[in-house]
Each structure stands twice: as C-alpha cells, then as structure tokens.
Design a protein around this motif. Structure first.
Motif, PDB file in Angstrom:
ATOM      1  N   TYR A 252     -18.883  -5.208  71.629  1.00  0.00           N
ATOM      2  CA  TYR A 252     -17.685  -5.787  71.018  1.00  0.00           C
ATOM      3  C   TYR A 252     -17.521  -5.149  69.650  1.00  0.00           C
ATOM      4  N   SER A 253     -16.349  -4.585  69.404  1.00  0.00           N
ATOM      5  CA  SER A 253     -16.104  -3.857  68.161  1.00  0.00           C
ATOM      6  C   SER A 253     -14.841  -4.386  67.497  1.00  0.00           C
ATOM      7  N   TRP A 254     -14.917  -4.604  66.192  1.00  0.00           N
ATOM      8  CA  TRP A 254     -13.721  -5.010  65.467  1.00  0.00           C
ATOM      9  C   TRP A 254     -13.719  -4.369  64.082  1.00  0.00           C
ATOM     10  N   HIS A 255     -12.527  -4.253  63.504  1.00  0.00           N
ATOM     11  CA  HIS A 255     -12.354  -3.527  62.252  1.00  0.00           C
ATOM     12  C   HIS A 255     -11.670  -4.400  61.204  1.00  0.00           C
ATOM     13  N   VAL A 256     -12.164  -4.278  59.998  1.00  0.00           N
ATOM     14  CA  VAL A 256     -11.695  -5.111  58.891  1.00  0.00           C
ATOM     15  C   VAL A 256     -11.162  -4.223  57.771  1.00  0.00           C
ATOM     16  N   VAL A 257     -10.060  -4.646  57.155  1.00  0.00           N
ATOM     17  CA  VAL A 257      -9.549  -3.993  55.950  1.00  0.00           C
ATOM     18  C   VAL A 257      -9.338  -5.056  54.886  1.00  0.00           C
ATOM     19  N   ASP A 258      -9.225  -4.628  53.638  1.00  0.00           N
ATOM     20  CA  ASP A 258      -8.965  -5.554  52.546  1.00  0.00           C
ATOM     21  C   ASP A 258      -7.478  -5.571  52.240  1.00  0.00           C
ATOM     22  N   THR A 259      -6.986  -6.702  51.756  1.00  0.00           N
ATOM     23  CA  THR A 259      -5.581  -6.809  51.366  1.00  0.00           C
ATOM     24  C   THR A 259      -5.431  -7.160  49.890  1.00  0.00           C
ATOM     25  N   ASP A 260      -6.551  -7.191  49.197  1.00  0.00           N
ATOM     26  CA  ASP A 260      -6.507  -7.479  47.759  1.00  0.00           C
ATOM     27  C   ASP A 260      -6.403  -6.158  46.988  1.00  0.00           C
ATOM     28  N   GLY A 261      -5.234  -5.884  46.416  1.00  0.00           N
ATOM     29  CA  GLY A 261      -5.037  -4.642  45.689  1.00  0.00           C
ATOM     30  C   GLY A 261      -4.958  -3.431  46.584  1.00  0.00           C
ATOM     31  N   CYS A 262      -4.728  -3.641  47.890  1.00  0.00           N
ATOM     32  CA  CYS A 262      -4.672  -2.549  48.858  1.00  0.00           C
ATOM     33  C   CYS A 262      -3.361  -2.628  49.634  1.00  0.00           C
ATOM     34  N   LYS A 263      -2.854  -1.482  50.026  1.00  0.00           N
ATOM     35  CA  LYS A 263      -1.592  -1.418  50.761  1.00  0.00           C
ATOM     36  C   LYS A 263      -1.834  -0.873  52.163  1.00  0.00           C
ATOM     37  N   TRP A 264      -1.349  -1.613  53.167  1.00  0.00           N
ATOM     38  CA  TRP A 264      -1.450  -1.181  54.556  1.00  0.00           C
ATOM     39  C   TRP A 264      -0.437  -0.075  54.798  1.00  0.00           C
ATOM     40  N   ALA A 265      -0.904   1.077  55.273  1.00  0.00           N
ATOM     41  CA  ALA A 265      -0.020   2.229  55.458  1.00  0.00           C
ATOM     42  C   ALA A 265       1.003   1.948  56.555  1.00  0.00           C
ATOM     43  N   PRO A 266       2.287   2.103  56.283  1.00  0.00           N
ATOM     44  CA  PRO A 266       3.312   1.792  57.283  1.00  0.00           C
ATOM     45  C   PRO A 266       3.334   2.742  58.464  1.00  0.00           C
ATOM     46  N   ASP A 267       2.689   3.904  58.355  1.00  0.00           N
ATOM     47  CA  ASP A 267       2.666   4.855  59.466  1.00  0.00           C
ATOM     48  C   ASP A 267       1.374   4.787  60.266  1.00  0.00           C
ATOM     49  N   ASN A 268       0.580   3.699  60.102  1.00  0.00           N
ATOM     50  CA  ASN A 268      -0.538   3.453  60.997  1.00  0.00           C
ATOM     51  C   ASN A 268      -0.015   3.127  62.391  1.00  0.00           C
TER      52      ASN A 268
END
Length: 282
Positions: A252-268
């Motif tokens: 089982y694999s899962w991925h985490v990103v931060d949203t504090d001071g970080c911007k999710w790339a719109p072209d992901n």
C-alpha cells in the motif's frame, strides 16, 4: 530499524543522508489483514470491462480519462502482460491487476483509517510537515510472473509543489525481496534535486525532459518484511523490477505534500483539488 511515530534524531539523520528510511513493524498484522481483505472485496466487485492498462514506460500513450478520473475514485489498472494475443486475460482477474488507485485514502473507510492514523501524523510531524495532505494512494499487487517493472523515477516529478514537499510512504503488506520485486534506490540521490517533471497538458501527460541514464550499480535493494514502512524523499531516485517469482508482493503506497507556504502546481496530473482538505498533524 526504528520506532512507530516520531522519528529519532538518528533516524532523521539517516533519512536526510540516504533519502529513505525503513520503519519496521509500522503496521500491525491486524491492520495489514484488514487492508488485504478489503482489497479482495473491492476486487471481487470490480467490473474488469471498465479498466485500463498501467505502464511506467508508456504512461503517456496509455493515459486516458479513466486514468484522470481515478484521482477521485478507486480504479483498477491491468498489468501490461495480463492479456494474450487474442485480447483475453491469460489468468484470473485477481492475478491480472497491477494496482488500484488513487483515492483509497479518501473513499474507503479501512484505508482511510490507516492512512490518517495518529502514528502517521506523528511521522509527518517528525518530517517537519505543517499542514500535510494525502494527495494520492495506491494498492500495488506486483503479481507473480507478470508484476511490471517500475522505471527509475522521483515522486516529486508527478506530485509537484513549490517548493517541493512530496514524501512517499510505501507499506509492505507482504515480504518484499529481490526475487519478487522489492524497491531499489540510489542512496543520497535526493541531494541532486528534481531531474524532470511530468506535465499535464491539452494532449495528455508528458515529461518536460528525457530521463537520465542511470548506472544500475548505484542502486541498492530495500528488502523489507511485511508491516515495514519505507519513507521515501520526493527527490530520491527509486525503482522496482518485474516480479518473475511465483510469489506476489502486495504493498500500500500513498503520497503526502504540504500546503503550508506551498503551492500545488496546476499542471500536475491530479487537478481535482488545488488545496485538498488537509490531514492535520496533532
């Protein structure tokens, strides 16, 4: 090596140096059994006429709406070698699936309970996450005999934030060895930064530059027992080979990103939520 939850200073030093760390016995036998049984149920209910093929070598060609929509669903993807020349499955459905994804952590109560557990929150706090979110999750089957190769890659290539914050979490639900397709990594390769990105455009997904050529002698195997969690830096170069054994290698694999001071790339490739509902650490 290691303890559940907060990483020790020694573990953090190893992770920062090598780009990965193994936490043994992170999942209990009861937790693993619950996830495996739940996946058996989901697979039994799955209509195989609606699935797609997954390949890390040809994802650009094989990407379709089914793949994009999987960001919000529990979707199943076949192994490339699951079909014969006549277009029919060569083995039973349950032995033909490459993976299920990519929203198990949101939709299914069993996987959500584990993915958002207190020990996961403690781990992310140790890694200095402030406002983490789980952005995708996958159940990987690595089927006996046909379990496909995963080519060398970095997780930040697919799940990019500015600045980069992705961490991969890979839980062995069965023993993973060099025989049945364990992970391999280039220790310390995360220090060289991100090599390339996969971009989603009007014509589908594509990489912004060719893949470098890697020396296989630089990779080391990460063999682990069932229940072990491999924590993977987003810039670590890692891969796995085909499973040519008679034993599966469920994970089982899962991925985490931060949203504090970080911007999710719109072209992901995932566009469903620019700022997903966060998994707060306690």
């Amino acid at each position: 090596m290691g303890i559940i939850g907060n990483l020790s200073p020694e573990q953090l030093q190893f992770f920062n140096s090598q780009g990965f760390i193994v936490i043994e016995s992170f999942a209990s036998p009861e937790e693993m059994d619950a996830m495996r049984k739940r996946m058996e149920q989901l697979l039994d209910e799955f209509d195989c006429s609606t699935a797609s093929i997954f390949s890390t070598r040809n994802q650009q060609q094989l990407t379709d709406n089914y793949f994009y929509e999987s960001a919000e669903n529990i979707s199943f993807f076949f192994e490339e070698k699951a079909f014969g020349a006549d277009g029919n499955l060569k083995q039973p459905k349950k032995l033909s699936i490459n993976k299920a994804g990519h929203a198990l952590h949101e939709i299914d109560p069993v996987f959500k309970k584990f993915s958002c557990s207190e020990k996961l929150s403690s781990l992310l706090f140790s890694l200095d996450y402030k406002r983490p979110v789980i952005i995708q999750s996958m159940y990987i089957f690595k089927q006996p005999g046909i379990g496909g190769e995963v080519v060398p890659h970095q997780d930040n290539s697919f799940l990019f934030t500015e600045p980069p914050t992705c961490t991969g979490l890979w839980l062995a639900l069965e023993d993973a060895t060099t025989i049945n397709g364990c992970l391999w990594a280039i220790p310390g390769s995360q220090k060289n930064g991100l090599v390339r990105r996969m971009i989603r455009g009007e014509q589908g997904v594509s990489f912004d530059r060719p893949s470098p050529t890697y020396n296989q002698k630089d990779f080391v195997p990460i063999e682990v027992k069932a229940g072990s969690l491999v924590v993977i830096h987003g810039d670590l170069i890692h891969q796995s080979f085909e499973n040519q054994s008679l034993q599966s290698r469920h994970a089982y694999s899962w991925h985490v990103v931060d949203t504090d001071g970080c911007k999710w790339a719109p072209d992901n490739w995932i566009r469903r939520k620019v700022e997903p509902e966060p998994l707060y650490v306690s």
